[in-house]
Scaffold this active site. Sequence first.
Site, PDB file in Angstrom:
ATOM      1  N   GLY A  38     -28.840  63.485  22.742  1.00 28.02           N
ATOM      2  CA  GLY A  38     -29.558  62.360  22.508  1.00 28.02           C
ATOM      3  C   GLY A  38     -30.413  61.599  23.938  1.00 28.02           C
ATOM      4  O   GLY A  38     -31.011  62.397  24.691  1.00 28.02           O
ATOM      5  N   GLY A  39     -30.081  60.457  23.893  1.00 30.40           N
ATOM      6  CA  GLY A  39     -30.485  59.400  25.272  1.00 30.40           C
ATOM      7  C   GLY A  39     -29.873  60.150  26.519  1.00 30.40           C
ATOM      8  O   GLY A  39     -30.876  60.156  27.436  1.00 30.40           O
ATOM      9  N   ARG A  67     -25.405  60.087  13.484  1.00 34.04           N
ATOM     10  CA  ARG A  67     -23.943  59.967  13.104  1.00 34.04           C
ATOM     11  C   ARG A  67     -23.113  61.415  13.249  1.00 34.04           C
ATOM     12  O   ARG A  67     -21.957  61.432  13.348  1.00 34.04           O
ATOM     13  CB  ARG A  67     -23.860  59.371  11.693  1.00 34.04           C
ATOM     14  CG  ARG A  67     -24.057  57.928  11.553  1.00 34.04           C
ATOM     15  CD  ARG A  67     -23.354  57.233   9.895  1.00 34.04           C
ATOM     16  NE  ARG A  67     -23.538  56.168  10.112  1.00 34.04           N
ATOM     17  CZ  ARG A  67     -22.828  55.453   9.080  1.00 34.04           C
ATOM     18  NH1 ARG A  67     -22.045  56.119   8.402  1.00 34.04           N
ATOM     19  NH2 ARG A  67     -23.019  54.086   9.155  1.00 34.04           N
ATOM     20  N   THR A  70     -21.659  65.808  17.287  1.00 29.21           N
ATOM     21  CA  THR A  70     -20.632  66.839  18.357  1.00 29.21           C
ATOM     22  C   THR A  70     -19.562  66.935  17.137  1.00 29.21           C
ATOM     23  O   THR A  70     -18.671  67.549  17.500  1.00 29.21           O
ATOM     24  CB  THR A  70     -20.290  65.953  19.164  1.00 29.21           C
ATOM     25  OG1 THR A  70     -19.759  64.754  18.721  1.00 29.21           O
ATOM     26  CG2 THR A  70     -21.460  65.594  20.129  1.00 29.21           C
ATOM     27  N   LYS A 140      -5.839  65.768  24.895  1.00 23.11           N
ATOM     28  CA  LYS A 140      -4.811  66.498  24.415  1.00 23.11           C
ATOM     29  C   LYS A 140      -4.704  67.788  25.317  1.00 23.11           C
ATOM     30  O   LYS A 140      -3.682  68.279  25.673  1.00 23.11           O
ATOM     31  CB  LYS A 140      -4.939  66.932  22.979  1.00 23.11           C
ATOM     32  CG  LYS A 140      -3.968  67.853  22.437  1.00 23.11           C
ATOM     33  CD  LYS A 140      -3.949  67.736  21.018  1.00 23.11           C
ATOM     34  CE  LYS A 140      -2.668  68.835  20.608  1.00 23.11           C
ATOM     35  NZ  LYS A 140      -2.638  68.910  18.827  1.00 23.11           N
ATOM     36  N   TYR A 219       4.339  41.133  42.672  1.00 14.19           N
ATOM     37  CA  TYR A 219       5.609  41.052  41.753  1.00 14.19           C
ATOM     38  C   TYR A 219       5.133  40.012  40.687  1.00 14.19           C
ATOM     39  O   TYR A 219       4.256  39.369  40.493  1.00 14.19           O
ATOM     40  CB  TYR A 219       6.558  40.646  42.700  1.00 14.19           C
ATOM     41  CG  TYR A 219       6.697  39.447  43.342  1.00 14.19           C
ATOM     42  CD1 TYR A 219       6.852  38.215  42.772  1.00 14.19           C
ATOM     43  CD2 TYR A 219       6.391  39.683  44.765  1.00 14.19           C
ATOM     44  CE1 TYR A 219       6.544  37.006  43.661  1.00 14.19           C
ATOM     45  CE2 TYR A 219       6.113  38.450  45.613  1.00 14.19           C
ATOM     46  CZ  TYR A 219       6.166  37.140  44.963  1.00 14.19           C
ATOM     47  OH  TYR A 219       6.186  35.938  45.706  1.00 14.19           O
ATOM     48  N   HIS A 281       4.310  24.465  38.081  1.00 14.99           N
ATOM     49  CA  HIS A 281       5.327  25.160  36.975  1.00 14.99           C
ATOM     50  C   HIS A 281       5.021  25.289  35.596  1.00 14.99           C
ATOM     51  O   HIS A 281       5.615  24.907  34.875  1.00 14.99           O
ATOM     52  CB  HIS A 281       6.853  25.123  37.395  1.00 14.99           C
ATOM     53  CG  HIS A 281       7.266  25.377  38.744  1.00 14.99           C
ATOM     54  ND1 HIS A 281       7.417  26.339  39.030  1.00 14.99           N
ATOM     55  CD2 HIS A 281       7.818  24.405  39.436  1.00 14.99           C
ATOM     56  CE1 HIS A 281       7.864  26.484  40.282  1.00 14.99           C
ATOM     57  NE2 HIS A 281       8.318  25.194  40.581  1.00 14.99           N
ATOM     58  N   GLU A 333      -1.778  25.322  46.313  1.00 13.38           N
ATOM     59  CA  GLU A 333      -2.025  26.592  46.165  1.00 13.38           C
ATOM     60  C   GLU A 333      -3.379  27.171  45.761  1.00 13.38           C
ATOM     61  O   GLU A 333      -4.093  28.157  46.210  1.00 13.38           O
ATOM     62  CB  GLU A 333      -1.054  27.183  45.210  1.00 13.38           C
ATOM     63  CG  GLU A 333       0.505  27.172  45.614  1.00 13.38           C
ATOM     64  CD  GLU A 333       0.784  28.440  46.332  1.00 13.38           C
ATOM     65  OE1 GLU A 333      -0.001  29.082  46.635  1.00 13.38           O
ATOM     66  OE2 GLU A 333       2.160  28.355  46.530  1.00 13.38           O
ATOM     67  N   ASN A 423      10.687  19.254  25.124  1.00 12.43           N
ATOM     68  CA  ASN A 423      10.169  17.806  24.348  1.00 12.43           C
ATOM     69  C   ASN A 423       9.241  17.068  25.493  1.00 12.43           C
ATOM     70  O   ASN A 423       9.922  17.128  26.566  1.00 12.43           O
ATOM     71  CB  ASN A 423      11.378  16.955  24.010  1.00 12.43           C
ATOM     72  CG  ASN A 423      12.190  17.381  23.048  1.00 12.43           C
ATOM     73  OD1 ASN A 423      11.577  17.806  21.831  1.00 12.43           O
ATOM     74  ND2 ASN A 423      13.531  17.568  23.087  1.00 12.43           N
ATOM     75  N   PHE A 478       7.620  13.911  16.813  1.00 14.01           N
ATOM     76  CA  PHE A 478       8.084  12.610  16.208  1.00 14.01           C
ATOM     77  C   PHE A 478       9.672  12.450  16.832  1.00 14.01           C
ATOM     78  O   PHE A 478      10.221  13.089  17.296  1.00 14.01           O
ATOM     79  CB  PHE A 478       8.498  12.799  14.648  1.00 14.01           C
ATOM     80  CG  PHE A 478       9.343  13.635  14.002  1.00 14.01           C
ATOM     81  CD1 PHE A 478      10.713  13.326  14.308  1.00 14.01           C
ATOM     82  CD2 PHE A 478       9.029  14.642  13.252  1.00 14.01           C
ATOM     83  CE1 PHE A 478      11.596  14.433  13.758  1.00 14.01           C
ATOM     84  CE2 PHE A 478       9.841  15.479  12.587  1.00 14.01           C
ATOM     85  CZ  PHE A 478      11.099  15.393  12.975  1.00 14.01           C
TER      86      PHE A 478
END
Length: 529
Positions: A38-39, A67, A70, A140, A219, A281, A333, A423, A478
């Site tokens: 194709g293209g 579609r 190949t 593969k 790290y 943190h 930082e 909390n 709550f």
Amino acid sequence: MTDLHPVRRALISVSDKTGLIELGQALEARGVEILSTGGSAKALRDAGVAVKDVADVTGFPEMMDGRVKTLHPMVHGGLLALRDNDAHVASMEEHGISAIDLLVVNLYPFEETVAKGADYDTCIENIDIGGPAMIRAAAKNHAFVNVVVDVQDYDKLLGDMDQHNGATCPKFRKKLAQIAYARTGAYDAAVSTWMADALELEAPRRRAFAGELKQTLRYGENSHQKAAFYTDGSNRPGVATAQQLQGKELSYNNINDTDAAFELVSEFDPAVSPAVAIIKHANPCGVAQGATLVEAYQKAFDCDRTSAFGGIVALNQPLDAETASKIVEIFTEVVIAPGASDEAKEIFAAKKNLRLLLTDGLPDTRAALTAYKQVGGGILVQDKDVGYVGMDDLKVVTEKAPTDAQMQDLLFAWKVAKHVKSNAIVYVKDQATVGVGAGQMSRLDSANVAASKAERMAAELGLDESLAKGSAVASDAFFPFPDGLLEAAAAGGTCVIQPGGSMRDQEVIDAANEAGLAMVFTGMRHFRH
């Protein structure tokens, strides 16, 4: 098995034509026969590269709108045949199949199509079938076949061929095969995830996760942990898509904290007011709105100057010179913002280790996202917490109702509490945090921590009373007992926002009334573990 295998014949079929002409010319110059479709074939031919159409090899024209082109034994036999297997070689000779030593394929732009918001049928048409089939076959058979799926590997391929007189080495082919399988895996993950969303499946039977390497890290959280940073292809404005203008390479902890800072500051509409969040943190140590960006920064800084040292600063508006000058007064930082003025960049340039990230926008904090967390033997999956509470969602449950000014501070505190580890207790006054209690085992402890920070900071500023005096108080979940609420009142809190929903709600409401507090319920909690 001979380790080195010459590249004599290549099949090229690419959606992304970047680098295609240069690759074709380079392969032709090295005596490689080129098959194409194709293209890709047209582009190569227009550039003067000799190309043989795959249709001429298969004996079948491209059909069904491309579609089928190949998916044929003449192609897959050439990719899968073991060159050192006599039966395979005999089959090739019997059926006139020629070996394909190199496959160059990149897939239909499915992810990009989805990202553009295309409709269902358009997305379906952009699912590649032949490409993944060929890639998997070539990968593969990497003992003999090279498979290239990324433009950035074109030069590496040519380099390995030049190093080995037109052949490639087994280590290089293995590496290409791994990259190829990762690509088809990521592609299938994108398709399956999109289909699950399109079908509104809350818990599909299987989930696939994929990412593309952005950088390897020195790290992880600690120096003995290996780490890397991957992007998810969403293009959400933030640390993953930001441009780093200066400073050292980001660390694992820098990235985690910067993301927390920018997601928090993005809760505040830049059209309403400048806002600044300072994170340490992954928890906010100061958040504020102000008439100017520098005022917002100073108010946020004054919440907890000790914790701000070495922290992450996030802005909801472009960094200006005045704010930049203030930020560089202490060690910081990372600074992340939607943009920066030339003057601000010049000020930061004098601090070479200060990292400046520009995002060119803010994320939509209410957009649906999926969040993942690994646990032993599994992965937890949930919607990202994009819950939003506005003025109309609040229910006044005490005898005293909050004033308009208190209501604004309560909503501000609620936005911040959403981004504090549970909390969480947050004290706010005049659209600025004055005390943050994060990650304690009890709500009472969090209220205590936040109060002590407010007292300590007041002493540092030379004030006679705690910063929490007259503050609005937010609790991410709550109050199970009145004790945490009363601790906040003792610290100086005058009004409270919390989800409600406890079996002892009435007991807590009675305690608030007795203490003269105004309290509102949201009906929504914001646990953050």
